[in-house]
Design an enzyme around this catalytic site. Sequence first.
Site, mmCIF file in Angstrom:
data_model
loop_
_atom_site.group_PDB
_atom_site.id
_atom_site.type_symbol
_atom_site.label_atom_id
_atom_site.label_comp_id
_atom_site.label_asym_id
_atom_site.label_seq_id
_atom_site.Cartn_x
_atom_site.Cartn_y
_atom_site.Cartn_z
ATOM 1 N N HIS A 163 5.589 6.800 17.898
ATOM 2 C CA HIS A 163 4.229 6.091 17.550
ATOM 3 C C HIS A 163 3.769 6.381 16.109
ATOM 4 O O HIS A 163 2.623 5.986 15.765
ATOM 5 C CB HIS A 163 3.210 6.447 18.447
ATOM 6 C CG HIS A 163 3.706 6.377 20.019
ATOM 7 N ND1 HIS A 163 4.082 7.394 20.538
ATOM 8 C CD2 HIS A 163 3.856 5.229 20.660
ATOM 9 C CE1 HIS A 163 4.461 7.177 22.043
ATOM 10 N NE2 HIS A 163 4.274 5.923 21.903
HETATM 11 FE FE1 FES Z 1 3.703 9.506 19.936
HETATM 12 FE FE2 FES Z 1 4.924 11.499 18.511
HETATM 13 S S1 FES Z 1 3.561 9.474 17.959
HETATM 14 S S2 FES Z 1 4.959 10.992 20.724
#
Ligand code: FES
Length: 215
Positions: A163
């Site tokens: 993410h």
């Molecule tokens: Fe979501 Fe690392 S940014 S698990």
Amino acid sequence: MSTQAQLRLPAQSPSRRDFLFLATGAFGAVGAGAAVWPLLASMKPSAEVKAAGGPITVDLSHLQPGQQISVFWQGKPVFILHRTGQALAELRDPKLLARLGDPDSAMVQQPDYARNWCRSTKPEFMVLIAICTHLGCIPAIRPDPGDSSIDASWPGGYFCPCHGSKYDLAGRVFRGVPAPYNLPVPPHHYTGDTMLVVGENPAGENFSLSSIEQL
Ligand code: FES
């Protein structure tokens, strides 16, 4: 197959547990892709030590500046990075500090003996639990400043592809990303200049990984 291709995300509401499982499966792929950061682990824990999750000893004498190795301790991936002088200087750059969520390591994500500007007991060596504090994926090292695939002002650090969370080369999380905390630092100490023991505190210390805010 790319790391992201292997990380097939659950369609709905992935739990932290889902991501920890996926991250474990993808770990080998991440290491294999990091060709410029060779895996040079010299680690020979006994079967009994591995079964008990006891401390592991790692010989860092051949780990050159700019190289990182990956080991497992208690089933968790651990990155050990030999930081360059340039990387160490970057850690104190006010422009970087202004971009971090917890530049002074105020949250308990490390032992007291690693709560300092470099989050380590030997500035050149960084020891980190390689589990993103968002949902548990394994971040990838992206050491090159200015890596435009991340952002033009990237100072070098770790990037989590799940993410988009970002950490510097001390595992300190950037502001404005999903991950809420710095990467954890496990208990560790040295028995010589380059003999690292992961999973055991220095004499007189009693830090436990279970005391941190977020693994
Ligand atoms: Fe979501 Fe690392 S940014 S698990």
